[in-house]
Design an enzyme around this catalytic site. Structure first.
Site, PDB file in Angstrom:
ATOM      1  N   GLY A 173       4.592  40.620  98.989  1.00  0.00           N
ATOM      2  CA  GLY A 173       3.160  40.745  99.258  1.00  0.00           C
ATOM      3  C   GLY A 173       2.880  41.355 100.617  1.00  0.00           C
ATOM      4  O   GLY A 173       3.754  41.961 101.249  1.00  0.00           O
ATOM      5  N   CYS A 174       1.657  41.147 101.084  1.00  0.00           N
ATOM      6  CA  CYS A 174       1.121  41.933 102.200  1.00  0.00           C
ATOM      7  C   CYS A 174       1.710  41.618 103.573  1.00  0.00           C
ATOM      8  O   CYS A 174       1.514  42.378 104.513  1.00  0.00           O
ATOM      9  CB  CYS A 174      -0.395  41.779 102.253  1.00  0.00           C
ATOM     10  SG  CYS A 174      -1.229  42.526 100.838  1.00  0.00           S
TER      11      CYS A 174
END
Length: 394
Positions: A167-168
């Protein structure tokens, strides 16, 4: 025969680099296809056969208007989506079609960025000893790391690490890992690649899951690559762009389930369940204090800033909480505007933007004229990566 402690110490010392890890080359790449954010709500509701959902479209229009994004690059074209209606539904089995795209396109886009990073580094690719590949888009065996090794023609003995579904925050994670690899293996040259394709998350709207719409308004495609190494060999022209001083990771308190993603038959579903900007801004100063106390720095405006632009609200609230001057987030906001949220690749794009603009503006260092800086990754967990950077003179 028993080996003496001294000789063992010497072996250990010989295995490790003398100096800190530095970024020796940066490259980025995006799919040619792009969308203009102002036009995207009309396109999105048309292509997903959702034009009858007028109230939802108005909400989505407001999300896009507030996003501070001008354009986004996307591999998915209108023609492809017309041929794959299941990807345009909110919840229809479509993982096979999505996987068919990402297992090919993620390494391919990663290769484009890697070629540019290697070119700037200026050394033969045979000198690459390690590869760290990161993607939130799809899973496969052998992985995108293997595919990229083949596409680039790297040595078969390259030591590979594949990171899926992070993810980010993972743009910070790859820097932390590359730093450890470079500093603990003398002569190591680490190719780092983050490559993200939204084909795995794209889906139609749902009036019962507005959090899914947030991702549709923000996410985009891009790949970024770095060469990381310690003790640059100036005799062959190696030169750091930034040095990495320290790196930390933490899970924020009371943030369970704030950002979730689940790989299902319908693709990768995305859920925002809590006040993410509030959670990040409330806890960010603690991360800064822990990172910069050893350097005696407590003025956050004295740093150059690279923050994952999860969305404009996160940046706004961090600025307010820390009393940051507007120009601190210039590079971050520029990348958000021109590329959208490319997950793990974003912070590496911002590094590239910052050093280029610093050179254009004729300032003293790669970090907007300042010596010390911070890079933040924010993502599922909530997980925060904090990397302390040192710029180099221009």
């Amino acid at each position: 025969m028993v080996m003496g402690a001294t000789s063992l110490d010497e072996i250990r010392k010989a295995q490790r680099a003398d100096g800190p890890a530095g970024i020796l080359g940066i490259g980025t790449a995006n799919p040619a296809n792009h969308v203009i954010q102002a036009e995207y709500p009309d396109y999105y509701f048309r292509i997903t056969n959702s034009e009858h959902m007028t109230d939802l479209k108005e909400k989505f229009q407001r999300m896009c208007d507030k996003s501070m994004i001008r354009k986004r690059h996307m591999h998915l074209t209108e023609d492809f989506l017309k041929e794959n209606p299941n990807m345009c539904a909110y919840m229809a089995p479509s993982l096979d079609a999505r996987q068919d795209i990402v297992v090919v396109e993620v390494p391919k886009l990663g290769k484009e960025a890697a070629v540019r990073a290697i070119k700037e580094w200026g050394q033969p690719k045979s000198k690459i000893t390690h590869l760290v590949f990161c993607t939130t888009s799809g899973v496969d065996m052998p992985g995108a790391d293997y595919q990229l090794t083949k596409l680039l023609g790297l040595r078969p003995s390259v030591k590979r690490l594949m990171m899926y579904q992070q993810g980010c925050f993972a743009g910070g994670t790859v820097l932390r890992l590359a730093k450890d690899l470079a500093e603990n293996n003398r002569g190591a040259r680490v190719l780092v690649v983050c490559s993200e394709i939204t084909a795995v998350t794209f889906r139609g709207p749902s009036d019962t899951h507005l959090d899914s719409l947030v991702g549709q308004a923000l996410f985009s495609d891009g790949a970024a690559a770095l060469i990381v190494g310690s003790d640059p060999d100036t005799s062959v022209g190696e030169k750091p762009i930034f040095e990495m001083v320290s790196a930390a990771q933490t899970i924020l308190p009371d943030s369970d389930g704030a950002i979730d993603g689940h790989l299902r038959e319908v693709g990768l579903t995305f859920h925002l369940l809590k006040d993410v900007p509030g959670l990040i801004s409330k806890n960010i100063e603690k991360s800064l204090e822990e990172a910069f106390k050893p350097l005696g720095i407590s003025d956050w405006n004295s740093l150059f800033w690279i923050a994952h632009p999860g969305g404009p609200a996160i940046l706004d609230q961090v600025e307010i909480k820390l009393g940051l001057k507007a120009e601190k987030m210039r590079a971050t906001r520029h990348v958000l505007s021109e590329y959208g949220n490319m997950s793990s690749a974003c912070v590496l794009f911002i590094l590239d933007e910052m050093r280029k603009k610093s050179a254009q503006d004729g300032v003293a260092t790669t970090g907007e004229g300042l010596e010390w800086g911070v890079l933040f990754g924010f993502g599922p967990g909530l997980t925060v990566e904090t990397v302390v950077l040192r710029s180099v003179p221009l």
